[in-house]
Design an enzyme around this catalytic site. Structure first.
Site, PDB file in Angstrom:
ATOM      1  N   GLU A 109      -6.336  -0.874  15.813  1.00 52.76           N
ATOM      2  CA  GLU A 109      -6.947  -1.824  14.885  1.00 52.76           C
ATOM      3  C   GLU A 109      -5.974  -2.926  14.492  1.00 52.76           C
ATOM      4  O   GLU A 109      -4.815  -2.663  14.165  1.00 52.76           O
ATOM      5  CB  GLU A 109      -7.414  -1.091  13.626  1.00 52.76           C
ATOM      6  CG  GLU A 109      -8.024  -2.011  12.576  1.00 52.76           C
ATOM      7  CD  GLU A 109      -7.947  -1.445  11.171  1.00 52.76           C
ATOM      8  OE1 GLU A 109      -7.963  -2.246  10.218  1.00 52.76           O
ATOM      9  OE2 GLU A 109      -7.844  -0.217  11.017  1.00 52.76           O
TER      10      GLU A 109
ATOM     11  N   ARG B 111       1.105  -6.138  12.823  1.00 51.75           N
ATOM     12  CA  ARG B 111       0.443  -5.533  13.983  1.00 51.75           C
ATOM     13  C   ARG B 111       0.290  -6.544  15.117  1.00 51.75           C
ATOM     14  O   ARG B 111       0.313  -6.175  16.294  1.00 51.75           O
ATOM     15  CB  ARG B 111      -0.906  -4.952  13.570  1.00 51.75           C
ATOM     16  CG  ARG B 111      -0.754  -3.757  12.642  1.00 51.75           C
ATOM     17  CD  ARG B 111      -2.027  -2.957  12.499  1.00 51.75           C
ATOM     18  NE  ARG B 111      -1.795  -1.792  11.634  1.00 51.75           N
ATOM     19  CZ  ARG B 111      -2.563  -0.731  11.588  1.00 51.75           C
ATOM     20  NH1 ARG B 111      -3.650  -0.659  12.356  1.00 51.75           N
ATOM     21  NH2 ARG B 111      -2.294   0.276  10.783  1.00 51.75           N
TER      22      ARG B 111
ATOM     23  N   ARG C 247       2.376   1.002  10.395  1.00 54.66           N
ATOM     24  CA  ARG C 247       1.849   1.337   9.061  1.00 54.66           C
ATOM     25  C   ARG C 247       3.001   1.291   8.058  1.00 54.66           C
ATOM     26  O   ARG C 247       3.788   2.224   7.952  1.00 54.66           O
ATOM     27  CB  ARG C 247       1.194   2.716   9.091  1.00 54.66           C
ATOM     28  CG  ARG C 247       0.329   3.026   7.873  1.00 54.66           C
ATOM     29  CD  ARG C 247      -0.314   4.387   8.006  1.00 54.66           C
ATOM     30  NE  ARG C 247      -1.218   4.459   9.139  1.00 54.66           N
ATOM     31  CZ  ARG C 247      -2.490   4.082   9.128  1.00 54.66           C
ATOM     32  NH1 ARG C 247      -3.018   3.591   8.027  1.00 54.66           N
ATOM     33  NH2 ARG C 247      -3.242   4.198  10.207  1.00 54.66           N
TER      34      ARG C 247
ATOM     35  N   SER D 268     -10.139  -5.930  10.334  1.00 53.35           N
ATOM     36  CA  SER D 268     -11.432  -5.413   9.902  1.00 53.35           C
ATOM     37  C   SER D 268     -12.166  -6.541   9.192  1.00 53.35           C
ATOM     38  O   SER D 268     -11.597  -7.190   8.306  1.00 53.35           O
ATOM     39  CB  SER D 268     -11.273  -4.229   8.937  1.00 53.35           C
ATOM     40  OG  SER D 268     -10.913  -3.059   9.616  1.00 53.35           O
TER      41      SER D 268
ATOM     42  N   ARG E 216       0.842  -1.195   0.000  1.00 55.94           N
ATOM     43  CA  ARG E 216       0.000   0.000   0.000  1.00 55.94           C
ATOM     44  C   ARG E 216       0.880   1.249   0.000  1.00 55.94           C
ATOM     45  O   ARG E 216       1.845   1.335   0.761  1.00 55.94           O
ATOM     46  CB  ARG E 216      -0.934   0.015   1.209  1.00 55.94           C
ATOM     47  CG  ARG E 216      -1.950  -1.121   1.194  1.00 55.94           C
ATOM     48  CD  ARG E 216      -2.927  -1.054   2.338  1.00 55.94           C
ATOM     49  NE  ARG E 216      -3.771  -2.238   2.357  1.00 55.94           N
ATOM     50  CZ  ARG E 216      -4.648  -2.517   3.308  1.00 55.94           C
ATOM     51  NH1 ARG E 216      -4.805  -1.689   4.331  1.00 55.94           N
ATOM     52  NH2 ARG E 216      -5.380  -3.617   3.251  1.00 55.94           N
TER      53      ARG E 216
END
Length: 426
Positions: free
Chosen positions: A348, A390, A276, A351, A261
């Site tokens: 987070e 994460r 990130r 999801s 990403r």
């Protein structure tokens, strides 16, 4: 992708859904465009039919010796031949414009999704696990990690910001986490393991909603393919263009892949540490189901991700995202947030979203109910089970010891040769 027929029949409900997404009403404009398109189609069909009839009538008029009638018919056919291409071009332009507009509109939220502007309006569903009670001030992962093999400096040297080299004990833990996640999903929760392509075509990115709206968030190769931002793209598009039997559903796929990403929309966020990254690994779940199975499957999928966190002994909470915080393709999303004691907050880690038939329409993915000739669109769901990096961060912070070592969660010890502790290098 939205169904223009639904919009025509339910304009107020459509605009109400957009309002929950903080978007202006669009139904009237879309319906007007569709009416113009339909009028053009009708005019085209009538013109083509008349051209065919007139062409046949020319011969009949000539056979009767009625040259005046034949000439009039020929003139009419000539005029139609000039007019019809312009109508075809106009109809094509309006159809493409309408499709582009529909493709740029996010999915509508389900009725139980809380309305809100951003993450501050998300709804707590439940909390699970016990936060660790340290006898010392817990550190953040970027302070613990370097002694275990999180090499931020070399990652930046090799590739620039938001890249990390993982080595030694941290690399072993990273590998163990990914294997544990995939084994749990496939052996205990019935997901089929997939090793998908990491490069995909435009059609696959379009099918799951990354294109055209979010092109800047992904990396594209020189030959026009895209590096997947998530294995959701590859896994969901397995059924692109397919007509499945109802008996084959649900289909459940899982893959552990690198993801890429550009983080174009995250400038300045989480620039420190391993949270990130431009490149990361994630264990992804995708389900292809009938509309009747969709609700239960969303709960099931989220429960699978929660099971991994529970087995790892990590405290977490489930949040139902509000309308302003949901992703483009989602109709409802549960976020799982893991407790990070070093940061003193939840972050987070997964999801899980149901997309209803939104992606299926873009992919033209359908199924045929038993005993019926007509087909229906499938429902698609996706979720993280989990993001490996994460989860590594969460393990480091929740299992840290005062001397800089990290206790290995019991569930991971078989993957690390029975090791119970990762020792910090001096």
């Amino acid at each position: 992708m939205h169904d223009i027929r639904f919009i025509r029949e339910n304009p107020e409900a459509f605009d109400a859904g957009l309002a929950q997404r903080r978007l202006e009403p669009l139904a009237a404009g879309l319906i007007a465009q569709d009416e113009r398109r339909r009028a053009l189609v009708t005019e085209l069909q009538a013109g083509q039919a008349r051209r065919n009839d007139a062409s046949k009538a020319i011969g009949a008029a000539k056979a009767k010796g009625d040259e005046a009638a034949a000439q009039a018919l020929m003139a009419e056919v000539g005029a139609l031949k000039e007019r019809l291409p312009a109508l075809e071009a106009e109809e094509k332009a309006i159809s493409e414009a309408l499709e582009a507009q529909l493709a740029a509109i996010p999915n509508l939220p389900l009725a139980d999704v809380p309305e809100g502007a951003d993450e501050d309006d998300n709804l707590l569903v439940h909390e699970s696990g016990t936060r660790p009670d340290f006898g010392f001030a817990p550190k953040e992962h970027d302070a613990i990690g370097p002694a275990l093999g999180l090499d931020f400096e070399t990652g930046v040297k090799l590739s620039g910001a938001r890249f990390t080299l993982v080595r030694g004990s941290a690399a072993r833990l990273y590998r163990a986490l990914g294997q544990f996640m995939l084994d749990t999903l496939t052996e205990q929760h019935g997901y089929e393991q997939i090793v998908p392509p990491l490069l995909v075509r435009d059609e696959a990115m379009y099918g799951t909603g990354q294109l055209p709206k979010f092109a800047e968030d992904s990396f594209q190769t020189t030959d026009g393919r895209w590096l997947i931002p998530t294995a959701e793209v590859s896994l969901t598009n397995i059924v692109q263009g397919e007509i499945l039997s109802a008996e084959a559903l649900p289909l459940r796929f899982a893959a552990l892949t690198p993801c890429f990403r550009s983080e174009a929309g995250a400038a300045g966020r989480d620039t420190r540490g391993f949270i990130r990254q431009h490149q990361f690994d994630k264990c992804e779940m995708v389900s292809i189901v009938t509309p009747e199975q969709s609700e239960d499957e969303h709960e099931r999928m989220t429960g699978c991700a929660e099971d991994i966190l529970t087995k790892l002994g990590l405290p977490f909470r489930r949040m139902k995202l509000c309308t302003g915080d949901m992703g483009f393709s989602a109709a409802r999303t549960y976020d799982l947030e893991v407790w990070l004691p070093g940061q003193g907050r939840y972050r987070e880690i997964s999801s899980c979203s149901t997309c209803t038939d939104f992606q299926a329409r873009r992919m033209n993915a359908r199924y045929r109910p038993e005993g019926e000739k007509a087909t229906r669109f499938v429902h698609t769901l996706n979720g993280s089970g989990l993001a490996v990096g994460r989860t590594l961060v969460a393990v480091l912070e929740n299992y840290q010891q005062e001397d800089g070592s990290v206790t290995v969660p019991e569930a991971l010890r078989p993957y690390l040769g029975g090791s119970e502790r990762l020792e910090a290098r001096g």
